[in-house]
Design a protein around this motif. Structure first.
Motif, PDB file in Angstrom:
ATOM      1  N   GLU A 119     -31.125  -3.804  18.475  1.00 53.06           N
ATOM      2  CA  GLU A 119     -30.055  -2.824  18.280  1.00 53.06           C
ATOM      3  C   GLU A 119     -29.655  -2.748  16.808  1.00 53.06           C
ATOM      4  O   GLU A 119     -29.403  -1.659  16.276  1.00 53.06           O
ATOM      5  CB  GLU A 119     -28.843  -3.204  19.136  1.00 53.06           C
ATOM      6  N   ALA A 163     -32.320  -0.796  14.916  1.00 49.45           N
ATOM      7  CA  ALA A 163     -32.304   0.639  15.247  1.00 49.45           C
ATOM      8  C   ALA A 163     -31.115   1.347  14.613  1.00 49.45           C
ATOM      9  O   ALA A 163     -31.255   2.420  14.011  1.00 49.45           O
ATOM     10  CB  ALA A 163     -32.280   0.812  16.760  1.00 49.45           C
ATOM     11  N   LYS A 164     -29.927   0.760  14.727  1.00 50.36           N
ATOM     12  CA  LYS A 164     -28.724   1.410  14.205  1.00 50.36           C
ATOM     13  C   LYS A 164     -28.705   1.395  12.678  1.00 50.36           C
ATOM     14  O   LYS A 164     -28.226   2.346  12.050  1.00 50.36           O
ATOM     15  CB  LYS A 164     -27.469   0.723  14.767  1.00 50.36           C
ATOM     16  N   THR A 165     -29.214   0.335  12.081  1.00 54.08           N
ATOM     17  CA  THR A 165     -29.280   0.283  10.617  1.00 54.08           C
ATOM     18  C   THR A 165     -30.234   1.344  10.092  1.00 54.08           C
ATOM     19  O   THR A 165     -29.938   2.035   9.101  1.00 54.08           O
ATOM     20  CB  THR A 165     -29.737  -1.113  10.147  1.00 54.08           C
ATOM     21  N   ALA A 220     -30.908   4.112  11.448  1.00 59.62           N
ATOM     22  CA  ALA A 220     -30.310   5.432  11.677  1.00 59.62           C
ATOM     23  C   ALA A 220     -29.078   5.674  10.806  1.00 59.62           C
ATOM     24  O   ALA A 220     -28.479   6.746  10.858  1.00 59.62           O
ATOM     25  CB  ALA A 220     -29.933   5.570  13.153  1.00 59.62           C
ATOM     26  N   ILE A 223     -26.181   4.157  11.055  1.00 58.73           N
ATOM     27  CA  ILE A 223     -24.977   4.090  11.886  1.00 58.73           C
ATOM     28  C   ILE A 223     -24.369   2.699  11.778  1.00 58.73           C
ATOM     29  O   ILE A 223     -25.091   1.698  11.727  1.00 58.73           O
ATOM     30  CB  ILE A 223     -25.329   4.392  13.365  1.00 58.73           C
ATOM     31  N   ASN A 224     -23.032   2.624  11.733  1.00 62.70           N
ATOM     32  CA  ASN A 224     -22.363   1.324  11.747  1.00 62.70           C
ATOM     33  C   ASN A 224     -22.751   0.582  13.027  1.00 62.70           C
ATOM     34  O   ASN A 224     -22.399   1.013  14.136  1.00 62.70           O
ATOM     35  CB  ASN A 224     -20.847   1.511  11.688  1.00 62.70           C
ATOM     36  N   PRO A 225     -23.448  -0.543  12.912  1.00 63.14           N
ATOM     37  CA  PRO A 225     -23.988  -1.190  14.115  1.00 63.14           C
ATOM     38  C   PRO A 225     -22.980  -2.053  14.889  1.00 63.14           C
ATOM     39  O   PRO A 225     -23.238  -2.396  16.040  1.00 63.14           O
ATOM     40  CB  PRO A 225     -25.108  -2.060  13.554  1.00 63.14           C
ATOM     41  N   PHE A 228     -21.926  -1.509  18.617  1.00 63.28           N
ATOM     42  CA  PHE A 228     -23.106  -1.571  19.480  1.00 63.28           C
ATOM     43  C   PHE A 228     -23.596  -3.018  19.634  1.00 63.28           C
ATOM     44  O   PHE A 228     -24.049  -3.414  20.712  1.00 63.28           O
ATOM     45  CB  PHE A 228     -24.225  -0.697  18.905  1.00 63.28           C
ATOM     46  N   LYS A 265     -23.981  -5.263  23.054  1.00 62.82           N
ATOM     47  CA  LYS A 265     -25.238  -5.914  23.414  1.00 62.82           C
ATOM     48  C   LYS A 265     -25.063  -7.426  23.577  1.00 62.82           C
ATOM     49  O   LYS A 265     -25.648  -8.036  24.475  1.00 62.82           O
ATOM     50  CB  LYS A 265     -26.303  -5.641  22.347  1.00 62.82           C
ATOM     51  N   THR A 322     -26.838 -11.438  13.384  1.00 63.23           N
ATOM     52  CA  THR A 322     -27.924 -10.511  13.077  1.00 63.23           C
ATOM     53  C   THR A 322     -29.118 -11.193  12.396  1.00 63.23           C
ATOM     54  O   THR A 322     -30.088 -10.536  12.035  1.00 63.23           O
ATOM     55  CB  THR A 322     -27.430  -9.378  12.160  1.00 63.23           C
TER      56      THR A 322
END
Length: 259
Positions: A53, A56-58, A60, A62-64, A67, A71, A79
């Protein structure tokens, strides 16, 4: 492994520290490593999902964080691709990898290890050529809540703090209150509160100005759940001793409390 055996195992780490650490300083190593292994075990089942996750969010943009919390199923996450089992697979880089692992935690967990002044202990252990041995010893014990309950962990911390207090010629009462005394205090606290025992959706707030390792807060929460699982207790506390604060905060995080 029962509580007594687990306490004995953790205390056996002191054998490795003897000579390089004064007895009164054993807790500076054993307490943060115990917390680290507990958190490591809690996050283990969701580790790969969190990493996927995060990637993927990084990617994109997006603030991960929200999310990753979802998860992880906790109020904290990590991380780093490392965990304690992977750390002991690279003996030559154990110090650098341990730093990296700690920095991979979310802010609340990093604060816990800052309170422990864990970075200083990593340096000291590395210079004494003990860091790998200590990490390896803790990596082999399972402290997941399925194996060791939150109540057992609290009792283990109390036992360790009691022993460290004795070694430093301090009275244990300066650092924690016996559970029997806390249970009596909690019973008295809620003795005349009939609503907490019967009505659904009841919310109560408790504040401990000398929270220590969080025993009073934990036992009050257990009391509420035992008598009315549809009631909720909002816990607040403060603590002057940084090590006790760190243990309390770790315990509250694992239980899903806001810190």
């Amino acid at each position: 492994m029962n509580q007594q055996a687990l306490s004995a195992f953790i205390w056996s780490v002191a054998d490795l520290l003897r000579g390089d650490y004064k007895q009164a300083d054993y807790g500076k190593v054993i307490l943060p490593f115990t917390v680290l292994r507990r958190i490591d075990c809690v996050l283990e089942p969701t580790k790969q999902a969190v990493l996927a996750e995060f990637e993927a969010k990084t990617a994109a943009g997006i603030n991960p964080e929200p999310f990753l919390l979802r998860k992880a199923g906790q109020t904290f996450y990590n991380t780093s691709k490392l965990d304690m089992r992977l750390l002991i697979g690279d003996q030559d880089n154990i110090a650098a990898n341990l730093y990296t692992y700690i920095q991979g935690f979310s802010e609340d967990v990093r604060d816990i290890f800052e309170r422990f002044e864990f970075a200083a202990q990593i340096d000291r252990l590395a210079k004494a050529k003990l860091l790998y041995q200590i990490t390896e010893k803790f990596a082999r014990v399972d402290l997941h809540p399925n194996k060791v309950t939150n109540m057992q962990m609290g009792q283990i911390f109390e036992e360790l703090i009691r022993r460290f207090s004795e070694l430093s010629n301090e009275t244990a009462g300066e650092h924690f209150t016996p559970r029997e005394v806390i249970k009596l205090m909690v019973n008295l606290l809620f003795a005349e509160d009939d609503e907490i025992l019967s009505k659904p959706g009841v919310v109560r707030t408790i504040y401990d100005p000398t929270a220590g390792t969080g025993g009073m807060l934990s036992i009050a929460d257990e009391y509420i759940v035992e008598h009315n699982d549809k009631a909720r207790l909002v816990m607040n506390g403060q603590e002057l001793n940084p090590e006790s604060y760190a243990i309390c905060k770790a315990d509250m995080l694992i239980k899903g409390q806001d810190c």
